[in-house]
Design a protein around this motif. Structure first.
Motif, PDB file in Angstrom:
ATOM      1  N   LYS A   1       0.820  -1.202  -0.126  1.00 15.23           N
ATOM      2  CA  LYS A   1      -0.032   0.005   0.064  1.00 15.23           C
ATOM      3  C   LYS A   1       0.794   1.338   0.052  1.00 15.23           C
ATOM      4  O   LYS A   1       1.878   1.275   0.594  1.00 15.23           O
ATOM      5  N   ARG A   2       0.542   2.423  -0.642  1.00 13.47           N
ATOM      6  CA  ARG A   2       1.246   3.625  -0.827  1.00 13.47           C
ATOM      7  C   ARG A   2       0.213   4.376   0.273  1.00 13.47           C
ATOM      8  O   ARG A   2      -0.940   4.859   0.222  1.00 13.47           O
ATOM      9  N   LYS A   3       1.001   4.990   1.164  1.00 15.89           N
ATOM     10  CA  LYS A   3       0.153   5.730   2.219  1.00 15.89           C
ATOM     11  C   LYS A   3       0.370   7.138   1.731  1.00 15.89           C
ATOM     12  O   LYS A   3       1.363   7.752   1.559  1.00 15.89           O
TER      13      LYS A   3
ATOM     14  N   SER B   1      -3.720   0.558  -4.676  1.00 15.43           N
ATOM     15  CA  SER B   1      -2.803   0.362  -3.601  1.00 15.43           C
ATOM     16  C   SER B   1      -2.528   1.627  -2.944  1.00 15.43           C
ATOM     17  O   SER B   1      -1.360   1.917  -2.245  1.00 15.43           O
ATOM     18  N   CYS B   2      -3.432   2.525  -3.164  1.00 11.58           N
ATOM     19  CA  CYS B   2      -3.246   3.994  -2.292  1.00 11.58           C
ATOM     20  C   CYS B   2      -4.166   3.975  -0.995  1.00 11.58           C
ATOM     21  O   CYS B   2      -5.492   3.539  -1.042  1.00 11.58           O
ATOM     22  N   GLU B   3      -3.630   4.222   0.012  1.00  6.32           N
ATOM     23  CA  GLU B   3      -4.490   4.357   1.263  1.00  6.32           C
ATOM     24  C   GLU B   3      -4.355   5.849   1.709  1.00  6.32           C
ATOM     25  O   GLU B   3      -3.115   6.397   2.007  1.00  6.32           O
TER      26      GLU B   3
END
Length: 87
Positions: free
Chosen positions: A4-6, A31-33
């Motif tokens: 995940k990309r924060k 994949s973005c949080e």
């Protein structure tokens, strides 16, 4: 599977901030949080300051401010050059 990309969005809950939140949400991938952080919270403001954020809205990805979001905001020298503080 991708990690995940924060993504942190520092916001003051103003129309410009909301526009940024919507833009990031629109372009984000699975994949973005995304976390929207309220700058009225002292801990959030401290975190933003530690990242070099000087104005909102601002976005950080995986703990690094986006290039477009650093080095902005009021600068004392520039304000004085415009005559602030002079009679």
């Amino acid at each position: 599977m991708n990690a995940k990309r924060k993504i942190e969005i520092f916001s003051a809950d103003c129309p410009l901030c909301e526009e940024t939140v919507e833009r990031v949400k629109r372009i984000a991938c699975p994949s973005c949080e995304i976390t929207v952080l309220d700058m009225k919270d002292a801990a959030v403001a401290d975190r933003a300051k530690s990242l070099g954020v000087r104005s909102v809205p601002a976005v950080a990805v995986d703990g690094k401010p986006a290039e477009c979001c650093i080095g902005r905001g009021p600068d004392e020298a520039a304000l004085r050059a415009m005559g602030i503080g002079q009679p």
